[in-house]
Write a protein that holds these residues in place. Sequence first.
Motif, PDB file in Angstrom:
ATOM      1  N   THR A 144     -15.814  -4.723   6.719  1.00  0.00           N
ATOM      2  CA  THR A 144     -14.747  -3.747   6.951  1.00  0.00           C
ATOM      3  C   THR A 144     -13.394  -4.370   6.683  1.00  0.00           C
ATOM      4  O   THR A 144     -13.236  -5.604   6.670  1.00  0.00           O
ATOM      5  CB  THR A 144     -14.790  -3.245   8.408  1.00  0.00           C
ATOM      6  OG1 THR A 144     -14.597  -4.366   9.288  1.00  0.00           O
ATOM      7  CG2 THR A 144     -16.120  -2.578   8.714  1.00  0.00           C
ATOM      8  N   LEU A 145     -12.386  -3.532   6.506  1.00  0.00           N
ATOM      9  CA  LEU A 145     -11.009  -3.947   6.292  1.00  0.00           C
ATOM     10  C   LEU A 145     -10.104  -3.095   7.169  1.00  0.00           C
ATOM     11  O   LEU A 145      -9.926  -1.896   6.919  1.00  0.00           O
ATOM     12  CB  LEU A 145     -10.601  -3.787   4.822  1.00  0.00           C
ATOM     13  CG  LEU A 145      -9.136  -4.129   4.501  1.00  0.00           C
ATOM     14  CD1 LEU A 145      -8.873  -5.611   4.750  1.00  0.00           C
ATOM     15  CD2 LEU A 145      -8.800  -3.773   3.050  1.00  0.00           C
ATOM     16  N   PRO A 146      -9.524  -3.641   8.227  1.00  0.00           N
ATOM     17  CA  PRO A 146      -8.626  -2.862   9.079  1.00  0.00           C
ATOM     18  C   PRO A 146      -7.429  -2.340   8.288  1.00  0.00           C
ATOM     19  O   PRO A 146      -6.934  -2.999   7.369  1.00  0.00           O
ATOM     20  CB  PRO A 146      -8.195  -3.872  10.147  1.00  0.00           C
ATOM     21  CG  PRO A 146      -9.248  -4.922  10.131  1.00  0.00           C
ATOM     22  CD  PRO A 146      -9.725  -5.013   8.722  1.00  0.00           C
ATOM     23  N   SER A 147      -6.987  -1.148   8.653  1.00  0.00           N
ATOM     24  CA  SER A 147      -5.862  -0.537   7.934  1.00  0.00           C
ATOM     25  C   SER A 147      -4.587  -1.351   8.072  1.00  0.00           C
ATOM     26  O   SER A 147      -3.726  -1.326   7.187  1.00  0.00           O
ATOM     27  CB  SER A 147      -5.636   0.883   8.456  1.00  0.00           C
ATOM     28  OG  SER A 147      -5.380   0.849   9.858  1.00  0.00           O
ATOM     29  N   SER A 159     -13.315   0.960   1.760  1.00  0.00           N
ATOM     30  CA  SER A 159     -11.978   0.362   1.627  1.00  0.00           C
ATOM     31  C   SER A 159     -12.059  -1.055   1.062  1.00  0.00           C
ATOM     32  O   SER A 159     -11.225  -1.447   0.243  1.00  0.00           O
ATOM     33  CB  SER A 159     -11.283   0.346   2.986  1.00  0.00           C
ATOM     34  OG  SER A 159     -12.059  -0.391   3.930  1.00  0.00           O
ATOM     35  N   VAL A 160     -13.075  -1.801   1.450  1.00  0.00           N
ATOM     36  CA  VAL A 160     -13.245  -3.162   0.921  1.00  0.00           C
ATOM     37  C   VAL A 160     -13.568  -3.109  -0.563  1.00  0.00           C
ATOM     38  O   VAL A 160     -12.993  -3.844  -1.382  1.00  0.00           O
ATOM     39  CB  VAL A 160     -14.340  -3.908   1.699  1.00  0.00           C
ATOM     40  CG1 VAL A 160     -14.671  -5.243   1.029  1.00  0.00           C
ATOM     41  CG2 VAL A 160     -13.915  -4.137   3.136  1.00  0.00           C
ATOM     42  N   GLN A 161     -14.493  -2.226  -0.942  1.00  0.00           N
ATOM     43  CA  GLN A 161     -14.885  -2.127  -2.344  1.00  0.00           C
ATOM     44  C   GLN A 161     -13.713  -1.657  -3.207  1.00  0.00           C
ATOM     45  O   GLN A 161     -13.500  -2.166  -4.316  1.00  0.00           O
ATOM     46  CB  GLN A 161     -16.069  -1.177  -2.479  1.00  0.00           C
ATOM     47  CG  GLN A 161     -17.337  -1.669  -1.783  1.00  0.00           C
ATOM     48  CD  GLN A 161     -18.479  -0.675  -1.883  1.00  0.00           C
ATOM     49  OE1 GLN A 161     -18.371   0.330  -2.585  1.00  0.00           O
ATOM     50  NE2 GLN A 161     -19.569  -0.942  -1.175  1.00  0.00           N
ATOM     51  N   GLN A 162     -12.968  -0.683  -2.724  1.00  0.00           N
ATOM     52  CA  GLN A 162     -11.831  -0.185  -3.506  1.00  0.00           C
ATOM     53  C   GLN A 162     -10.770  -1.272  -3.695  1.00  0.00           C
ATOM     54  O   GLN A 162     -10.198  -1.414  -4.780  1.00  0.00           O
ATOM     55  CB  GLN A 162     -11.221   1.035  -2.804  1.00  0.00           C
ATOM     56  CG  GLN A 162     -12.083   2.283  -2.886  1.00  0.00           C
ATOM     57  CD  GLN A 162     -11.436   3.451  -2.166  1.00  0.00           C
ATOM     58  OE1 GLN A 162     -10.479   3.295  -1.414  1.00  0.00           O
ATOM     59  NE2 GLN A 162     -11.977   4.651  -2.387  1.00  0.00           N
ATOM     60  N   LEU A 163     -10.492  -2.027  -2.643  1.00  0.00           N
ATOM     61  CA  LEU A 163      -9.484  -3.084  -2.753  1.00  0.00           C
ATOM     62  C   LEU A 163      -9.910  -4.141  -3.769  1.00  0.00           C
ATOM     63  O   LEU A 163      -9.108  -4.567  -4.608  1.00  0.00           O
ATOM     64  CB  LEU A 163      -9.261  -3.729  -1.386  1.00  0.00           C
ATOM     65  CG  LEU A 163      -8.262  -4.885  -1.361  1.00  0.00           C
ATOM     66  CD1 LEU A 163      -6.869  -4.413  -1.759  1.00  0.00           C
ATOM     67  CD2 LEU A 163      -8.228  -5.552   0.005  1.00  0.00           C
TER      68      LEU A 163
END
Length: 1316
Positions: free
Chosen positions: A356-359, A393-397
Amino acid sequence: MGTASSLVSPAGGVGEVIEDTYGGGEACEIPVEVKPKARLLRGSLRRVGASRPGGLIGASFKSTASVQELECVAEYERLKKEYEIFRVSKNNEVASMVKKEAKLDRENKRLRAELQALQKTYQKILREKESALEAKYQAMERAATFEHDRDKVKRQFKIFRETKENEIQDLLRAKRELEAKLQRLQAQGIQVFDPEESDSDDNCTDVTVATGAQSEYWNGGALGSEPSMGSMMQLQQSFRGPEFAHSSIDVEGPFANINRDDWDAAVASLLQVTPLFSHSLWSCTVRCFIISTDETQPEVDIFIRNYSPKLQRVCETMGYFFQVVNFSAENERPLKDVRKWEIEKSSLVILLLHLTLPSCLLEDCEEAFLRNPEEKPRLIYHRKEDGRISSVSVQQLIEQISSVNKAKTIDHTGGVEEGAYEIYSCVEKIIKQDILGCEMTELEGKDLGNKEESTAPEEEVFGDVLWDAHDEQEQMEAFQQASNSTCELGFEKYYERLNDLVAAPAPIPPLLVSGGPGSGKSLLLSKWIQLQQKHSPNTLILYHFVGRPMSTSSESALIIKRLTLKLMQHSWLVSPLTLDPAKLLEEFPRWLEKLSARHQGSIIIIIDSIDQIQQAEKHMKWLIDPLPVNVRVIVSVNVETCPQAWRLWPTLHLDPLNSKDVKSLISAECNFANVKLTKEQEKKLERHCRSATTCNALYVTLLGKTIACVGNTGSIDETLQQCFQCQDTVSLYRLILRSIRESLQNDKEKGFLREILCVIGVSHNGVSESELMELYPELSSAVLASLVHSLHKMCLLTYGCGLLKFQHLQAWEMVRLEYMGEGENVISAYRQKLVEYFTMQLSRDRVTWRSADELPWLFQQQGDKQKLHKCLLNLFVSQNLYKRGHFAELLSYWQLVGKDKSSMAAEYFDSLKEYEKSCEGEESMICLADLYETLGQFLKDLGLLSQAVAPLQRSLEIRETALDPDHPRVAQSLHQLAGVYVQWKKFGNAEQLYKQALEISENAYGAEHPRVARELDALATLYQKQNKYEQAEQLRKKSFKIRQKAARRKGSLCGFALLRQRALQLEELTLSKDTPDNARTLNELGVLYYLQNNLETAELFLKRSLEMRERVLGSNHPDCAQSLNNLAALYNEKQHYDKAEELYEKALDIRRRALAPDHPSLAYTVKHLAVLYKKMGKLDKAVPLYELAVEIRQKSFGPKHPSVATALVNLAVLYCQMKKQIEALPLYERALKIYEDSFGPMHPRVGETLKNLAVLSYEGGDFEKAAELYKRAMEIKEAETLLICGKATSRHSSSGDTFSLKSALSPNIFLEHGQR
């Protein structure tokens, strides 16, 4: 008992009765015990009886009873008599004593009189002695003054002579201008009568027909110079007046037209160009910013605990600090500005992801990876887990970063420990290769066939010059900081005054820039330096910004050493430099005069805050002597601390800011923070900033920052009221510090704030962030980053050479008042903390430049001589100080300990002997040899030649045993030992050692390596001392050729590493859209790689620059001609002459159509194409270009300018190669006349031309004329050699057109041509 009558005898007389009475009866008992009394009584009675007839017969009892009284009377009389006798005797004794006393008194008086006479005589003799000594000293003073005045008069006469020569040249130029006007009038048909009409100097057409070829030249390698055909070197051109335009830097920025011969001499100029890059590219700290989630925090903890110390060691060996910054998840939002600032400063950003990646981290990731304009290294660590998929969100980043950035990615599927190790391995590689660039150095060392030489001491590359990169780095950062202001503060009027100083005729004393503390002196000087570098690139500017008192930057010996090294660097001289402070002070004016005799253009020396130097008048006394005619000196001082002797100099005083400048400065700070002031608040500020202390630049800047800081969070009116109570800068700093302290969350952070400021305040040069974290283990990187951000934002702290320092002297004073006002005990406690920290480093064998800088100084401040002595005997500490050129500092420590030179040498030698007993293995023995060599060099610099031999010989023995007799380090030992023998006047021993070192170096490196050039230079100097000028000349010429080629690979001194670092950091700067600026940057990158001899990469960037310019600007734009010219120079270097010819011709065509006929860029392309034609043997095509060059220079400068003569000589050389000696002869003669008129009959240019004419006359059969011309040429050459060796005064004219010492002429060249 009987009666009284029984005592009376009627038949006897008086005496008888008394005798009878006392003869019997009881009465006889009375006088028994006092028989003498009875005798006295009897005598008395006899006298009575004699006076009274009848005696005592018939006397009464009463009379008889008075006997006792009579006895008392008799006793009284006896006592009285005895008393009289005693009194008389005592009186006699007293009289005798009085006589003796009188006699002693007379003797005492006599002795006192004699003593007074002796004292008077002694005082008289003492006064006579003092008078004699005073007379002696006065005589010595008069002699010294006479000698000084004599030298001063000599210098003044020389300057007067040169000034008059300059005036004569001005008159000659005015005459030529009038003649040119006269010719124009005559050409227009206007008749002008001149009774003394004579032929113009241009009509030099009556010449002798001769044949011949071109001989060699002495000089070369200057910007704007043009190679003479058939010569090995280049003629230098004059850059007086309009010829400044012939510098490519002046025409098109620092990376414009590149040609190898031009750029060899331009590297030094590139180093002083104002840096255009961010702080991270210049910092001495490798900053690693880590962005992590809670899932990847274990990897972060392991990395920081286990691997961060290893990376710290790697960076320490390279002279860098290493700092890891990591914010915990709970600190994300409150420290947003701090995190952004840290990302901007960071050298490397690491992102650790899992699922996960916190906002809250998304913004930091975008800032670091998607908005990375400088393309600094980035690393992504992605821990994957079987059966689990990362969030969207991790994959998109990761996809976004991959599409726009070349960030390195680690996909890890193992455990946490293995992941941390993978991060460490990748980070180590990035640091070495991408940030520090040390991998390239190692490869170069391997290419040389010697891996160990990549770690050779840096000074070996530069000869015997000891260069401290940290001092230079500190000065570059000080210059950047001083010029870091958006407001000019009305400096235009001051710029004009400074420009007038440069243009004023010599002699002229230094200019004093004065003002109060914080008045903007440093800002003014730095901004003016930038303008000078932009508009007058041929003006050499040497600057030094003095920092805090007692810091390294304020040490006079280091300042003079640094300026001397800069002079050597810009004159391309690599020669031994004394480190003795007194001798260095004597030699600096000589170096200044030598460079001024060779530099084309002005030399400006700027020293900011010179009054902060200890004993400035003593150590800067060269300022009061007459300076060379093309040298200008500017110094800045505070009004209160300016030495009295300097107040007579021309002074530029900085006035307090006017209301307009105050308003603009505060508005700029407020606008930056989006804070709007009301009219009433502006009026209050205007009324407040009217006194001298409240309207200086620093006070107003701090005031604006304070208002901007609270503008969005607090009451501006309340802040203004607090600020108005502060009537000077120090009190305003105290208010700022208190506001920062109040903004902190807890007492612990407030304590850290105090500790940080106090530790920095008591240190020698500052403290790094990594050192602070080691000093205070409980201090987290997040808290430290937050504190430093607040202090830096409010101008309390700044960075200098990777260290945190006070940005201004007033901030340092404020901290001393706020935190250390209790006395010396507080200061001593903080110093002791630093002492313990650096002592612990020594105990761990971590002898870095920091411990060598700080620890001895701290002991000195504490007055602890015993610990200082022990620290100095740590051989690695002393070696570190000496190797970086801190010779005077090392000597001052030993003087404090109370050791003279001999005892110091003995103690060092004994320590080395003890250390040698513990050395085992090859590595430790090599280290021991280095220590012995350093000791030998140190003793040689001290003048202890006999004691220097032993350690150098021991170093040689160890290296021959531990390495190999033919190892390059053995050559190094031979070289150093030979240097001692040279100073010892044992030339035979020295020659043998130098030859051995030369042989080893040639076998190890090849015949064209800089180490070989160093040995050749040393041998040449040795032969020069033995008056073997011919052998010395040949060696110097060979050495120069090697250095010229080596400079193409290495650049100048520390410039190569600097250029390499710039190029590595800017590689991907232009991946965005096509713009003219990006095209220019690509061109700059191509030039940087070209200077590093990385021709393939340079070609790539230059092609991209050309393509982008053609797309954006069009194929006929002058910028495209620049790219074509640079690409052509590249192909010329690669010997692809056909490609180079095509590109040069395209560039020439564009510039002919776009530029004026006399434009300097057109002249450059003409020159380069002509040189190329000559290389290709197309001499017929080269002739019109050389003729065009002559024409352009005549239009630009007039027919009598020295650059015209240079073009004529080059054309004459070409004619000689084409066997057209008839056409060449008048060109030589005309050039000779121009040189003589411009420079005088003894200038080297005149000698060069005379030699060419001699060769021409010799081959034409006119041997008598050839011999005469050659004799004149040799006389000029000998005078030049004496000047180079320092045995003659400078002959350079005030026009600044002088010769270079880079090359030399073989004395037998005439014979070689004659034999042909």
